[in-house]
Enzyme design. Structure first.
Site, PDB file in Angstrom:
ATOM      1  N   TYR A   1       7.675   0.091   7.381  1.00 19.52           N
ATOM      2  CA  TYR A   1       7.760   1.339   6.640  1.00 19.52           C
ATOM      3  C   TYR A   1       7.698   2.513   7.616  1.00 19.52           C
ATOM      4  CZ  TYR A   1       7.340   4.800   3.048  1.00 19.52           C
ATOM      5  OH  TYR A   1       7.596   5.876   2.236  1.00 19.52           O
TER       6      TYR A   1
ATOM      7  N   GLN B   1      -4.491  15.270  18.944  1.00 16.76           N
ATOM      8  CA  GLN B   1      -4.792  14.569  17.700  1.00 16.76           C
ATOM      9  C   GLN B   1      -4.908  15.550  16.551  1.00 16.76           C
ATOM     10  OE1 GLN B   1      -4.662  11.204  17.281  1.00 16.76           O
ATOM     11  NE2 GLN B   1      -3.915  11.526  19.350  1.00 16.76           N
TER      12      GLN B   1
ATOM     13  N   SER C   1      -5.835  10.228  12.055  1.00 14.96           N
ATOM     14  CA  SER C   1      -5.979   9.905  13.474  1.00 14.96           C
ATOM     15  C   SER C   1      -7.246  10.517  14.078  1.00 14.96           C
ATOM     16  CB  SER C   1      -4.753  10.440  14.216  1.00 14.96           C
ATOM     17  OG  SER C   1      -4.651   9.860  15.481  1.00 14.96           O
TER      18      SER C   1
ATOM     19  N   GLU D   1     -10.467   5.436  17.472  1.00 17.84           N
ATOM     20  CA  GLU D   1      -9.096   4.927  17.568  1.00 17.84           C
ATOM     21  C   GLU D   1      -8.579   5.102  19.006  1.00 17.84           C
ATOM     22  OE1 GLU D   1      -6.367   7.351  15.400  1.00 17.84           O
ATOM     23  OE2 GLU D   1      -4.738   5.878  15.477  1.00 17.84           O
ATOM     24  N   HIS D   2      -8.677   6.312  19.521  1.00 18.14           N
ATOM     25  CA  HIS D   2      -8.258   6.634  20.894  1.00 18.14           C
ATOM     26  C   HIS D   2      -9.475   7.095  21.678  1.00 18.14           C
ATOM     27  CE1 HIS D   2      -4.695   7.760  18.345  1.00 18.14           C
ATOM     28  NE2 HIS D   2      -4.089   6.991  19.215  1.00 18.14           N
TER      29      HIS D   2
ATOM     30  N   HIS E   1      -1.937  16.401  14.340  1.00 18.53           N
ATOM     31  CA  HIS E   1      -1.325  15.410  13.456  1.00 18.53           C
ATOM     32  C   HIS E   1      -1.558  15.742  11.993  1.00 18.53           C
ATOM     33  CE1 HIS E   1       0.536  12.159  15.636  1.00 18.53           C
ATOM     34  NE2 HIS E   1      -0.469  12.075  16.489  1.00 18.53           N
TER      35      HIS E   1
ATOM     36  N   ASN F   1       1.881   7.486   3.077  1.00 16.69           N
ATOM     37  CA  ASN F   1       0.976   8.360   2.332  1.00 16.69           C
ATOM     38  C   ASN F   1       0.095   7.544   1.386  1.00 16.69           C
ATOM     39  OD1 ASN F   1       2.595   7.644   0.170  1.00 16.69           O
ATOM     40  ND2 ASN F   1       3.668   9.597   0.062  1.00 16.69           N
TER      41      ASN F   1
ATOM     42  N   HIS G   1     -11.788 -37.435  -1.414  1.00 18.80           N
ATOM     43  CA  HIS G   1     -11.767 -37.195   0.026  1.00 18.80           C
ATOM     44  C   HIS G   1     -12.313 -38.416   0.763  1.00 18.80           C
ATOM     45  CE1 HIS G   1     -11.238 -33.021  -1.249  1.00 18.80           C
ATOM     46  NE2 HIS G   1     -11.105 -32.620   0.006  1.00 18.80           N
TER      47      HIS G   1
ATOM     48  N   ASP H   1       0.973   7.298  23.090  1.00 19.05           N
ATOM     49  CA  ASP H   1       1.727   7.435  21.848  1.00 19.05           C
ATOM     50  C   ASP H   1       3.194   7.099  22.034  1.00 19.05           C
ATOM     51  OD1 ASP H   1      -0.337   8.170  20.230  1.00 19.05           O
ATOM     52  OD2 ASP H   1      -0.067  10.322  20.524  1.00 19.05           O
TER      53      ASP H   1
ATOM     54  N   GLN I   1       7.734   2.370  -4.311  1.00 18.93           N
ATOM     55  CA  GLN I   1       8.886   1.576  -4.727  1.00 18.93           C
ATOM     56  C   GLN I   1       9.474   0.796  -3.546  1.00 18.93           C
ATOM     57  OE1 GLN I   1       8.482   4.832  -5.023  1.00 18.93           O
ATOM     58  NE2 GLN I   1      10.281   6.013  -4.393  1.00 18.93           N
TER      59      GLN I   1
END
Lengths: 436, 436
Positions: free
Chosen positions: A130, A259, A237, A327-328, A262, A214, A420, A361, A191
């Site tokens: 996506y 960052q 982020s 994250e970073h 963003h 989103n 078994h 990045d 969708q």
């Protein structure tokens, strides 16, 4: 102004705990709407996808135009400047070289009992990536999602990239082509996720869905998880920079802003062992904010969620960093490797002041899809591993079964699973008959 | 009777597609109830957990008795027979030996540009293993969940095992002890998952939750996913046996029943290239069902969801197997390795008639927590990889930045992320000044 904290202050622990748990994102509750969209796509297929695309993206499609044609992609790629193309090709080559090393190895061995054991890896059958539309349509994200899948050997790779009002980003299409994507659908939202998970008359279902999106896309991914694999539910982020006083405050300032720009919910934190340096960085951030193109986003992010934390020493910085699980993480200190060795939870670490996070990045090689919201405590960035799965293998011999079978039989009986036990016993009886 | 299908029949494709998509589980929609339980545990901590345990498990606890004491565990372990203990220890040793080989390796290298790149792995900080109570309280599941975590080096490992009416399974406690579990809480359901994810006054939160459970546990895991890592949402168990005529029909029959006895929703399928052999196996199943202890479960499972499929040849069997993507796959054929090589999607493969699936459940070495419901298309069984995460590493030099920085800057500009571009440009400008 961002928060200024100091570990020497008596109120530090309370303030830091509040910083860690601050809710930065007020995601709307779209779960019911998403459930309806998924049900609609499952029931009506292409027709539902086409109607929803007309409604949300103001774009009229037919089953034949759901995907870009090769001619359309050719034409879009031809519009990319040679300089942009070269940059994208260099990024693509470097990302591929890094991910090539991630392909896990098969294994097979024979143990003392005579049993042959092992495992083998194989790619998922198909992956859907996506790519958000509009402002956040990032060709770099196409590379970061598609190249690991391509390296894994995924036989079919498709992209869903909404094109509101029909506007497509040629660099996105070129990035898709550079990374082996078979088909690009101009659809988005819940969708698109539903179509990827369940298929329609035109869109074949995939086995794994990755990529940011989103609130609708995130809710849809959570709902189809299990029907297909997903990568993660990404949040806003974050960057943590640990810097000593021997740095240019302006470099650290632009790193923090990279960052913050963003998303208003992004978070940029500086930890330093020098309070004066921390003040200098905050001043440099304000100076840069005066002219930054995205100051309307970066400013609120920095002022609402940014923080400058003064610590007694770098050992303390490492402890705080693990609590943040960023994250970073940039380590702008004299010996970044030594500091890095003290840190356990981080998505990606950038070592030394010559390694701004933006390199990661785009072009460093490691993936830029990384765990947010403290999830680096338990999860990893996107990699080849997300597009392969393991099949375990076992082969017993009569001798191996004689050695370990009775214990399996006993454990099965202890769990009241008689069939078994019988499945082992039937074979052991045969061995005993043969031995008589 | 189970379904009998034959790929030579004109109606085969329709019948097989229906078999693939048959809904075997009517999981009750407990999502609202689970949301309420999670909110309650977040708000009231121990008090909520204790009240819910009294309500659902008819067991009165205090904060002090939420966990088993070491004395209680000692006493329980002492009640285990030497034979059961020996079987559990052999299983534990074999599972550990298999999983020891799964620990992934760190990497670091320097590329042509002079950049040093790599990654390293670290264990999650704490893991919580859910062990269902009642009939389905399986000590083998404790080993299969805890040993990979222990091999990964997870510093804190806890188990939640409900004990309805206070009844505990000593083998579960011994299995926990053998696999390095620190604490066993006698709580279950959504309240246990909430306590593991968010913590209470007494129960420290964990980073990763694994293990099977009922609909409440599954819904709770889905809800806390993101806050913590989870393994998977497991469905009812499945086995596919591919067998030629050169097999004892009774062996294959008990193998099929060893999944059917788990759950009325379990599914056992035989694919054979000999219709007469298929009939013989079905007859053997009926014979075994007359006396099987769990015939009230295995019978409905086999009759409602079982199938015997006759194929023209083993190549066709491999194609059908990949469409089924079975959790467990037994290959009882003359050359199981050759057939295995034609198959891509399976959780675990058992090679040859001397390898009944039950060996894999207990003692073979590979994990028995495996992807169900066709999810072997995109996911793997539980492993050490579920308890580690990767941090990527990058270190640029001035020379490396000069080589690749301009491309990163260009790509950042193309994405309208100016601060990203400036963070690279600030450094490049310094290099240019120095060169002048």
């Amino acid at each position: 102004m961002p928060q200024f904290l100091d570990t020497s202050d008596p109120g530090f622990e309370t303030a830091f705990a509040a910083l860690l748990t601050a809710k930065r994102e007020d995601a709307p509750d779209v779960d019911d709407a998403v459930a309806g969209i998924i049900a609609d796509v499952r029931a009506r297929g292409d027709a539902a996808v086409i109607e929803l695309t007309a409604k949300f993206d103001r774009l009229d499609l037919t089953p034949e135009t759901l995907a870009f044609s090769q001619d359309e992609i050719d034409a879009a790629c031809a519009r990319v400047s040679p300089e942009d193309r070269a940059a994208l090709e260099l990024a693509s080559a470097r990302i591929r070289a890094y991910h090539d090393r991630q392909m896990p190895a098969d294994a097979s061995w024979t143990d003392d009992s005579g049993a042959t054991l092992g495992w083998r890896w194989s790619p998922v059958g198909a992956a859907g990536l996506y790519v958000p539309g509009g402002l956040a349509s990032y060709p770099s994200s196409v590379l970061m999602n598609a190249i690991p899948a391509q390296v894994a050997g995924v036989p079919r790779l498709v992209v869903c990239a909404p094109t509101p009002d029909g506007v497509a980003n040629p660099l996105v299409l070129l990035a898709a082509r550079l990374s082996g994507v078979d088909t690009v659908y101009r659809i988005g939202g819940a969708q698109a996720i539903a179509a990827l998970a369940y298929g329609t008359e035109t869109i074949a279902p995939v086995d794994k869905i990755t990529g940011p999106g989103n609130a609708y896309v995130a809710a849809a991914k959570r709902r189809v998880f299990g029907r297909v694999g997903i990568d993660m539910i990404a949040g806003p982020s974050e960057i943590l920079v640990i810097a000593d006083a021997d740095n240019d405050p302006d470099w650290i300032a632009v790193d923090l802003l990279s960052q913050a720009e963003h998303d208003e919910s992004a978070q940029s934190i500086l930890i330093t062992d020098d309070a004066t340096f921390g003040q200098a960085v905050a001043k440099a951030v304000e100076a840069r904010l005066k002219t930054l193109e995205r100051r309307a986003i970066a400013g609120p992010s920095w002022r609402d969620f940014g923080a400058v934390i003064t610590v007694r020493d770098l050992a303390e910085a490492a402890v705080l960093s693990d609590r943040i699980a960023p994250e970073h993480l940039e380590l702008c200190v004299a010996d970044p490797e030594a500091l890095s060795a003290r840190i356990t939870h981080a998505g990606a670490i950038f070592l030394g002041a010559w390694t701004p996070e933006a390199i990661g990045d785009y072009i460093g090689g490691p993936n830029h899809v990384l765990p947010t919201a403290r999830s680096a405590r338990f999860s990893s960035g996107l990699s080849v591993m997300d597009f392969v799965k393991r099949t375990t293998l076992a082969r017993m011999t009569p001798g191996a079964l004689r050695a370990v079978g009775p214990s399996a039989e006993r454990l099965a009986r202890s769990e009241s699973l008689e069939a078994h036990a019988l499945s082992v016993r039937a074979r052991l009886d045969r061995l005993n008959e043969a031995a008589e």
